[in-house]
Write an enzyme that holds these catalytic residues in place. Structure first.
Site, PDB file in Angstrom:
ATOM      1  CB  ALA A 297      -0.917  -0.003   1.228  1.00  0.00           C
ATOM      2  CE1 TYR A 352      15.897  -9.717  -1.200  1.00  0.00           C
ATOM      3  CE2 TYR A 352      14.484 -11.214   0.035  1.00  0.00           C
ATOM      4  CZ  TYR A 352      15.744 -10.828  -0.399  1.00  0.00           C
ATOM      5  OH  TYR A 352      16.845 -11.571  -0.033  1.00  0.00           O
TER       6      TYR A 352
HETATM    7  P1  NAD Z   1      24.552  -7.390   1.615  1.00  0.00           P
HETATM    8  O1  NAD Z   1      23.655  -6.219   1.497  1.00  0.00           O
HETATM    9  O2  NAD Z   1      25.384  -7.527   2.852  1.00  0.00           O
HETATM   10  O3  NAD Z   1      25.541  -7.444   0.345  1.00  0.00           O
HETATM   11  C1  NAD Z   1      25.083  -7.286  -0.968  1.00  0.00           C
HETATM   12  C2  NAD Z   1      26.214  -6.780  -1.828  1.00  0.00           C
HETATM   13  O4  NAD Z   1      25.686  -6.581  -3.157  1.00  0.00           O
HETATM   14  C3  NAD Z   1      26.772  -5.426  -1.353  1.00  0.00           C
HETATM   15  O5  NAD Z   1      28.178  -5.476  -1.276  1.00  0.00           O
HETATM   16  C4  NAD Z   1      26.293  -4.452  -2.420  1.00  0.00           C
HETATM   17  O6  NAD Z   1      27.173  -3.357  -2.613  1.00  0.00           O
HETATM   18  C5  NAD Z   1      26.211  -5.349  -3.642  1.00  0.00           C
HETATM   19  N1  NAD Z   1      25.337  -4.781  -4.671  1.00  0.00           N
HETATM   20  C6  NAD Z   1      24.101  -4.226  -4.500  1.00  0.00           C
HETATM   21  N2  NAD Z   1      23.651  -3.729  -5.660  1.00  0.00           N
HETATM   22  C7  NAD Z   1      24.608  -3.977  -6.601  1.00  0.00           C
HETATM   23  C8  NAD Z   1      24.721  -3.680  -7.969  1.00  0.00           C
HETATM   24  N3  NAD Z   1      23.764  -3.014  -8.632  1.00  0.00           N
HETATM   25  N4  NAD Z   1      25.854  -4.051  -8.630  1.00  0.00           N
HETATM   26  C9  NAD Z   1      26.845  -4.703  -7.966  1.00  0.00           C
HETATM   27  N5  NAD Z   1      26.783  -5.009  -6.661  1.00  0.00           N
HETATM   28  C10 NAD Z   1      25.680  -4.646  -5.972  1.00  0.00           C
HETATM   29  O7  NAD Z   1      23.606  -8.691   1.402  1.00  0.00           O
HETATM   30  P2  NAD Z   1      23.770 -10.187   1.956  1.00  0.00           P
HETATM   31  O8  NAD Z   1      22.997 -10.300   3.210  1.00  0.00           O
HETATM   32  O9  NAD Z   1      25.181 -10.603   1.938  1.00  0.00           O
HETATM   33  O10 NAD Z   1      22.951 -10.976   0.813  1.00  0.00           O
HETATM   34  C11 NAD Z   1      23.557 -11.483  -0.358  1.00  0.00           C
HETATM   35  C12 NAD Z   1      22.485 -12.159  -1.200  1.00  0.00           C
HETATM   36  O11 NAD Z   1      21.802 -13.169  -0.426  1.00  0.00           O
HETATM   37  C13 NAD Z   1      21.405 -11.209  -1.691  1.00  0.00           C
HETATM   38  O12 NAD Z   1      21.004 -11.572  -3.003  1.00  0.00           O
HETATM   39  C14 NAD Z   1      20.270 -11.442  -0.710  1.00  0.00           C
HETATM   40  O13 NAD Z   1      19.013 -11.101  -1.262  1.00  0.00           O
HETATM   41  C15 NAD Z   1      20.403 -12.930  -0.461  1.00  0.00           C
HETATM   42  N6  NAD Z   1      19.799 -13.367   0.811  1.00  0.00           N
HETATM   43  C16 NAD Z   1      20.290 -12.955   2.033  1.00  0.00           C
HETATM   44  C17 NAD Z   1      19.701 -13.418   3.208  1.00  0.00           C
HETATM   45  C18 NAD Z   1      20.220 -13.026   4.583  1.00  0.00           C
HETATM   46  O14 NAD Z   1      19.707 -13.516   5.587  1.00  0.00           O
HETATM   47  N7  NAD Z   1      21.222 -12.166   4.686  1.00  0.00           N
HETATM   48  C19 NAD Z   1      18.586 -14.274   3.155  1.00  0.00           C
HETATM   49  C20 NAD Z   1      18.111 -14.652   1.904  1.00  0.00           C
HETATM   50  C21 NAD Z   1      18.716 -14.210   0.746  1.00  0.00           C
END
Ligand code: NAD
Length: 446
Positions: A297, A352
């Site tokens: 929303a 997401y």
């Molecule tokens: P994080 O935010 O710590 O790290 C993500 C990294 O991606 C960062 O270094 C960021 O700079 C980089 N990034 C973002 N946009 C970008 C772009 N346009 N180009 C290049 N790099 C880019 O996230 P995380 O917790 O390490 O998660 C990593 C992956 O795991 C993600 O895809 C997230 O959705 C997935 N995930 C995480 C969790 C969790 O519990 N942390 C759970 C499920 C899924």
């Protein structure tokens, strides 16, 4: 971030208090370090299918002591149950109950692994009932196990024997500390492609791997784990994260590529860097991801579009470039980060969850395209992982979210990285178009 509760319930007096009060008692998980033996105690192999000898032979060749019947009072590292020849649910009882009776001998941090066949549309009803019955049994057993033990299954498509490369690779992964936070899951081995690595401890030797979002969190751990397994890593992240990115690239003796993956020429830049600097490209891990949570929303176009743009549209475009390139044709591997939110949905995460469910759809549909080059694409769906992101969740919500899985704790970034390293390895060649949850059998949602 440390889980203080986990430490408390595993130490002296507080351990007994937690036991008396019936509080959750998460156990420290058995995680893998290079050179670790696959298991430290005997493995019980149950089943009289023609292939159970082949499974025992594989285990023996990995220096594992194998028992074909439970011996009184001897601790077991694992119980492997062959259920690949079931044709009626009445046949489940025998080996399932034998496995049940052996559970009291399962050592802490032990594994139960079933080897069965997936139910398919062409099955006779009784065959389908028996095959699907294995899923219900195994998932329930995973909820019942304690002390850091897990239960997972390998499903073999019809015609794929338990002695196939993919089945052996999956069995090793599930028996080892590499799958510590994988629980209640099935790995589907669809065909007999793949190869046994020359060195099980360095299965990625000679391979060049790109990891996006590698400057921190899960991505940095993926870079370390792929390097540990023998790969040369190209660490990719946005220019704003340049310093942290350089530190990770230096640590893993790889190279850094500052790149926003949503750029139109991202795929070309990745290819050019890999070919110019390393002469090849074999593995791509689409890890970069963002969240911009809001209830629908209150959702604005910026929040929606940025999440879709980074988490799925960029991957689609990069894959298109890679799959059209002559440099990505030697048994290539793509592994993409999904999320349990993309499976079960999550309040405040419509954008997401759409992007992560999109990853699962993209993976399935890209599988036949990459198979033309002897390659695979798979997704990994993490649950609650201890990262900077989850450290920001308010205390009470975080504490509940952490305990709501069968292992009663959050996973570590290395748990996600291990699953990715396995799917990127030659022994996982028969696994294509699948997603693997690394969530400790999260109780919420699917
Ligand atoms: P994080 O935010 O710590 O790290 C993500 C990294 O991606 C960062 O270094 C960021 O700079 C980089 N990034 C973002 N946009 C970008 C772009 N346009 N180009 C290049 N790099 C880019 O996230 P995380 O917790 O390490 O998660 C990593 C992956 O795991 C993600 O895809 C997230 O959705 C997935 N995930 C995480 C969790 C969790 O519990 N942390 C759970 C499920 C899924």
């Amino acid at each position: 971030m440390t889980d203080k509760y986990l430490q408390l319930v595993n130490a002296g007096p507080t351990r007994n208090v937690a036991k008396k009060l019936g509080l959750p008692r998460p156990a420290p998980l058995r995680r893998y370090a290079t050179g670790d033996p696959l298991v430290t105690k005997p493995v019980l192999v149950l089943g009289d299918s023609a292939e159970s000898d082949a499974v025992s032979t594989s285990l023996l060749s990995w220096d594992v002591e194998v028992h074909r019947h439970a011996l009184a009072d001897e601790q077991l590292s694992a119980i492997v149950v062959l259920l690949d020849e079931l044709s009626h649910p009445d046949q489940l009882a025998g080996h399932v109950l034998e496995a049940g009776a052996a559970l009291r001998d399962l050592a802490p941090g032990g594994q139960v692994v079933t080897i069965s066949r997936p139910g398919t549309d062409g099955d006779a009803p009784a065959v389908a009932a028996a095959r699907q019955g294995v899923e219900g049994f195994l998932r329930s057993l995973a909820h019942e196990l304690r002390a850091g033990s897990t239960a997972n299954g390998i499903q073999l498509a019809d015609g794929v024997p338990p002695s196939s490369v993919g089945a052996q690779g999956a069995l090793r992964f599930l028996l080892s500390g590499r799958s510590a936070f994988v629980d209640g899951q099935f790995l589907l081995v669809g065909d007999e492609t793949g190869a046994i690595p020359a060195d099980w401890h360095h299965p990625l030797a000679g391979r060049v791997a790109v990891v996006t979002g590698a400057a921190r969190g899960i991505g940095a751990e993926i870079a370390r784990t792929l390097t540990r397994d023998g790969a040369k890593v190209v660490a990719v992240d946005v220019p704003a994260a340049g310093q942290a990115l350089a530190a990770v690239a230096n640590e893993v003796h790889g190279t850094a590529l500052q790149l926003d993956i949503t750029r139109d020429d991202a795929g070309e830049q990745i290819l050019r860097h890999c070919v110019d600097r390393h002469g090849r490209l074999d593995i791509v891990v689409h890890n970069a991801g963002i969240t911009r949570d809001k209830l629908l929303a209150n959702m604005d176009a910026d929040r929606w579009n940025s999440v879709i743009g980074v988490n799925i549209s960029a991957q689609l475009k990069i894959n298109e470039v890679l799959l059209g390139s002559e440099y990505f044709t030697d048994s290539p591997r793509i592994v993409s980060l999904a999320s349990t939110s993309g499976i079960a949905g999550n309040r405040g995460q419509t954008n997401y969850a759409a992007s992560k469910a999109g990853v699962i759809g993209m993976t399935r549909a890209t599988a036949p395209l990459i198979a033309e080059h002897g390659g695979t694409i798979n997704a990994v769906a993490p649950g609650f992982i201890e990262t900077e992101m989850t450290a920001r969740i308010p205390f009470a919500t975080r504490e509940v979210a952490r305990r709501l899985n069968s292992l009663q704790q959050g996973g570590l970034p290395v748990d996600v990285a291990e699953a990715i390293a396995f799917l990127a390895a030659p022994q996982a060649g028969g696994i294509n178009g699948q997603f693997l949850r690394v969530c400790g059998q999260n109780l919420v949602g699917a």
